[in-house]
Design a protein around this motif. Structure first.
Motif, PDB file in Angstrom:
ATOM      1  N   HIS A  27      34.298  63.175  17.467  1.00  0.00           N
ATOM      2  CA  HIS A  27      35.046  61.928  17.486  1.00  0.00           C
ATOM      3  C   HIS A  27      34.297  61.001  18.440  1.00  0.00           C
ATOM      4  O   HIS A  27      33.907  61.416  19.535  1.00  0.00           O
ATOM      5  CB  HIS A  27      36.463  62.150  18.012  1.00  0.00           C
ATOM      6  N   LEU A  28      34.107  59.743  18.059  1.00  0.00           N
ATOM      7  CA  LEU A  28      33.313  58.812  18.864  1.00  0.00           C
ATOM      8  C   LEU A  28      34.159  57.598  19.210  1.00  0.00           C
ATOM      9  O   LEU A  28      34.605  56.859  18.327  1.00  0.00           O
ATOM     10  CB  LEU A  28      32.070  58.393  18.079  1.00  0.00           C
ATOM     11  N   LEU A  29      34.396  57.418  20.514  1.00  0.00           N
ATOM     12  CA  LEU A  29      35.258  56.330  20.991  1.00  0.00           C
ATOM     13  C   LEU A  29      34.455  55.372  21.859  1.00  0.00           C
ATOM     14  O   LEU A  29      33.835  55.798  22.835  1.00  0.00           O
ATOM     15  CB  LEU A  29      36.436  56.904  21.782  1.00  0.00           C
ATOM     16  N   GLY A  30      34.475  54.086  21.508  1.00  0.00           N
ATOM     17  CA  GLY A  30      33.785  53.079  22.304  1.00  0.00           C
ATOM     18  C   GLY A  30      34.705  51.950  22.696  1.00  0.00           C
ATOM     19  O   GLY A  30      35.532  51.499  21.892  1.00  0.00           O
ATOM     20  N   HIS A  31      34.579  51.493  23.931  1.00  0.00           N
ATOM     21  CA  HIS A  31      35.348  50.345  24.415  1.00  0.00           C
ATOM     22  C   HIS A  31      34.450  49.122  24.515  1.00  0.00           C
ATOM     23  O   HIS A  31      33.329  49.203  25.023  1.00  0.00           O
ATOM     24  CB  HIS A  31      35.942  50.642  25.802  1.00  0.00           C
ATOM     25  N   SER A  32      34.915  47.987  24.001  1.00  0.00           N
ATOM     26  CA  SER A  32      34.239  46.700  24.122  1.00  0.00           C
ATOM     27  C   SER A  32      32.806  46.785  23.587  1.00  0.00           C
ATOM     28  O   SER A  32      32.592  47.096  22.419  1.00  0.00           O
ATOM     29  CB  SER A  32      34.280  46.233  25.580  1.00  0.00           C
ATOM     30  N   LEU A  33      31.788  46.527  24.424  1.00  0.00           N
ATOM     31  CA  LEU A  33      30.398  46.665  23.997  1.00  0.00           C
ATOM     32  C   LEU A  33      30.141  48.081  23.469  1.00  0.00           C
ATOM     33  O   LEU A  33      29.398  48.268  22.505  1.00  0.00           O
ATOM     34  CB  LEU A  33      29.454  46.364  25.165  1.00  0.00           C
ATOM     35  N   GLY A  34      30.779  49.069  24.081  1.00  0.00           N
ATOM     36  CA  GLY A  34      30.637  50.443  23.619  1.00  0.00           C
ATOM     37  C   GLY A  34      31.125  50.629  22.193  1.00  0.00           C
ATOM     38  O   GLY A  34      30.578  51.428  21.435  1.00  0.00           O
ATOM     39  N   GLY A  35      32.168  49.863  21.794  1.00  0.00           N
ATOM     40  CA  GLY A  35      32.652  49.922  20.423  1.00  0.00           C
ATOM     41  C   GLY A  35      31.622  49.404  19.435  1.00  0.00           C
ATOM     42  O   GLY A  35      31.463  49.944  18.329  1.00  0.00           O
TER      43      GLY A  35
END
Length: 332
Positions: free
Chosen positions: A127-135
């Motif tokens: 499962h790959l979760l990114g926030h903001s730029l990470g998204g």
């Protein structure tokens, strides 16, 4: 150097203080990688519950952040599965290579660094979760390596809105000012006054963690130490930004390239300055795919820390459901 207040020892100490709030055992370590350019780099990593046989969850932070920002999430998220989080190359405690100035090439370099990191850790599917730029980076990774991504989770993702079809709002103008003034460059330029300025200007950071970190100087100083170094990741991010903080190559124009088998979970804060409507647009562009939209009330862009319990519940529930669906697919 007196003027620049960066101290690797101080950064290590601050991160240790932040991570000491965790109740479960964890490991931190460098993962050595080699980029396609031949450059040898290292990615700072935290792992929890790595002995579990469940599908891992990988966390990718946003702009100017580091693994310490996940301290309100790591305990809960790792209860029944392995969890890994990294400092993106060019940020936090990871090494600081020189990136390309071409936005497409920068995006590829970021993606390739995550894939090199994955290979070193021998992770198969996650499962790959990114926030903001990470998204944004996680979505690009999912385009390039769909066989590795069981489930894509996007927390208030940056870089999706099409700047040619949307008129800039007040908040977009504000973001434009922040981006072009480049606040972190100013913080570095004022030397010994930098930590003080972050504490004064971003007192909200400490408030989000005040129930677990009593000293209100810890988080702002962590932000400073993460960003007082050679800002190669920061400049790489700037190269991908156009005008009012838009992406030069917005994800909404490419989201139909994502393999239909990859489900997407979107999580927004109700008071975010990001474009919440992008969730419905993704859903419309992927009518035959799984797209779940979640909005957490009374939270802004940093929803993972502002409403950590609700955020964690959404992530845990959605990952369990996708695990179950994947198990059913394998049986068929």
């Amino acid at each position: 150097m007196f003027w620049n207040q960066f101290s690797e020892e101080k950064l290590i100490e601050l991160e240790h203080t932040i991570l000491s709030t965790l109740k479960v055992p964890y490991e931190t370590f460098y993962v050595p990688i080699e980029l396609k350019s031949g450059s040898e780099e290292k990615i700072w990593t935290i792992s929890l519950n790595s002995e579990s046989t469940k599908t891992p969850l990988v966390l990718v932070h946003g702009f100017a952040a580091g693994i310490g920002f996940w301290c309100r999430n790591l305990d809960d998220l790792s209860k029944d599965r392995p969890v890994y989080a990294m400092d993106l190359l060019g940020f936090g405690r990871s090494s600081r290579p020189t990136f390309s100035y071409d936005p497409d090439e920068v995006e590829k370099e970021m993606v390739d660094s995550i894939e090199a990191w994955r290979k070193k850790l021998n992770l198969n599917k996650f499962h790959l979760l990114g926030h903001s730029l990470g998204g944004f980076i996680c979505t690009s990774y999912s385009f390039c390596y769909p066989e590795r991504v069981l489930h894509l989770l996007l927390a208030d993702p940056w870089g999706f809105t099409d700047h040619l079809s949307e008129k800039p709002s007040f908040f977009s103008n504000l973001l434009f000012t922040i981006v072009h003034v480049r606040a972190l460059e100013f913080v570095r330029a004022i030397g010994p006054f930098g930590p003080w300025l972050i504490q004064r200007a971003r007192s909200d950071i400490a408030i989000k963690f005040e129930d677990i970190i009593e000293d209100k100087s810890i988080l702002p100083n962590y932000v400073y130490q993460c960003n007082a170094q050679n800002p190669t990741g920061e400049r790489a991010a700037y190269s991908m930004i156009w005008g009012y903080g838009w992406s030069k190559n917005p994800m909404i124009l490419r989201i139909d390239e994502l393999e239909k088998e990859i489900p997407i979970t979107l999580i927004f804060g109700s008071d975010t300055w990001m474009d919440i409507s992008i969730g419905q647009k993704i859903k419309e562009l992927r009518p035959d795919c799984s797209v779940d939209i979640n909005i957490i009330d009374d939270s802004g862009h940093h929803l993972y820390s502002e409403k950590a319990d609700e955020f964690n519940d959404i992530v845990i529930t959605s990952c369990k459901l996708k695990d179950l669906n994947n198990d059913n697919d394998l049986k068929e």
